[in-house]
Scaffold this active site. Structure first.
Site, PDB file in Angstrom:
ATOM      1  N   CYS A   1     136.238  50.195  18.562  1.00  0.00           N
ATOM      2  CA  CYS A   1     135.053  49.896  19.365  1.00  0.00           C
ATOM      3  C   CYS A   1     134.006  50.995  19.342  1.00  0.00           C
ATOM      4  CB  CYS A   1     135.444  49.543  20.801  1.00  0.00           C
ATOM      5  SG  CYS A   1     136.125  50.893  21.789  1.00  0.00           S
TER       6      CYS A   1
ATOM      7  N   HIS B   1     136.897  50.462  26.937  1.00  0.00           N
ATOM      8  CA  HIS B   1     136.146  49.802  25.875  1.00  0.00           C
ATOM      9  C   HIS B   1     134.669  50.135  26.021  1.00  0.00           C
ATOM     10  CE1 HIS B   1     135.074  46.827  22.917  1.00  0.00           C
ATOM     11  NE2 HIS B   1     134.334  46.146  23.782  1.00  0.00           N
TER      12      HIS B   1
ATOM     13  N   ASP C   1     128.510  43.045  21.333  1.00  0.00           N
ATOM     14  CA  ASP C   1     129.806  43.685  21.102  1.00  0.00           C
ATOM     15  C   ASP C   1     130.332  43.317  19.720  1.00  0.00           C
ATOM     16  OD1 ASP C   1     132.282  44.884  21.345  1.00  0.00           O
ATOM     17  OD2 ASP C   1     132.735  44.011  23.303  1.00  0.00           O
TER      18      ASP C   1
END
Length: 259
Positions: free
Chosen positions: A75, A113, A128
């Site tokens: 991420c 995250h 995302d």
């Protein structure tokens, strides 16, 4: 060196670069299709929560490894690179952080995250490209309305001061993906959370488990350990890959988009 032209070529975008919702939608989906999520370099359980704190990336080094070198990322790498790309293109990009739902139904640590929010045309969009999945293939508007993408539905519900992102596949029930506070973050916020993260039970998160995922035109492939989820037009199929050859084939299919 970070290069917008090379990045857009990797994503297959050849059209206008003027900031717009259409461009934002296209770039997120192209990114998820072209560059896989791959935590192979970050799945060492002995490193514990150190992997959650490495959010400040060297753009040039990660660009060379991921965009030019062809490996996947996690991420903070993928969303960090994408944040840089969108900023270079003129989008107004901010940082958000979330706690991801775990296999036991609890949420992981705060700021587990890192992802992005884009302010555009008076609206805010969740952006995302670094969630293993299953995830939304195009940005989601920050609203309480149900939104549908490629057969799956998404909604944001309020819970204990958080926005909870929920997803529902065809014929399925609503389930949480992650929760986040409506609070823009700085990279330095992660270092300030070292004591809190260190106290979180390591066994409750998926550190040490190999995770690979990649999107395709109308769905997504997600491999967590040997559990393989394939989503096509909102319909989910789950298998446990007990055969080594089947496992290797799925890994190769996810990590080599052109194969």
């Amino acid at each position: 060196m970070f290069d917008v032209d090379v990045y857009l070529h990797k994503l297959g975008h050849t059209g206008s670069r003027e900031p717009s919702l259409a461009l934002l939608n296209e770039l997120q989906k192209r990114h998820l299709t072209a560059i896989p999520f791959d935590n192979a370099l970050n799945a060492d359980a002995e490193r514990g929560f150190d992997v959650l704190l490495e959010v400040e990336i060297d753009d040039d080094a990660v660009f060379k490894a991921v965009v030019e070198g062809g490996r996947g990322g996690v991420c903070y790498e993928l969303n960090g690179l994408f944040r840089r790309l969108l900023t270079e293109l003129g989008f107004d990009v901010r940082i958000l952080a979330a706690a991801v739902i775990q296999v036991n139904g609890a949420y992981g640590p705060e700021l587990e995250h890192i992802f992005n929010c884009v302010e555009l045309g008076g609206e805010r969009y969740l952006v995302d490209v670094g969630l293993a999945g299953p995830s939304y293939l195009e940005p989601l508007r920050l609203t309480d309305e149900v939104q549908e993408q490629y057969g799956c539905q998404y909604r944001l519900v309020e819970e204990d001061g958080y926005h909870v992102l929920q997803r529902r596949a065809k014929g399925g029930e609503w389930s949480a993906s992650y929760r986040f506070k409506d609070q823009y973050r700085r990279i330095s916020d992660w270092r300030e959370l070292v004591p809190d993260i260190a106290e979180f039970p390591l066994e409750q998160v998926l550190i040490g488990t190999r995770i690979h995922s990649r999107a395709f035109d109308n769905g997504q492939m997600v491999l967590i350990g040997k559990r393989y989820l394939r989503v096509v037009d909102g319909v989910e199929e789950i298998k446990v890959l007990t055969s080594p050859s089947a496992f290797k084939q799925v890994v190769r299919q996810i990590l080599t988009p052109d194969a």
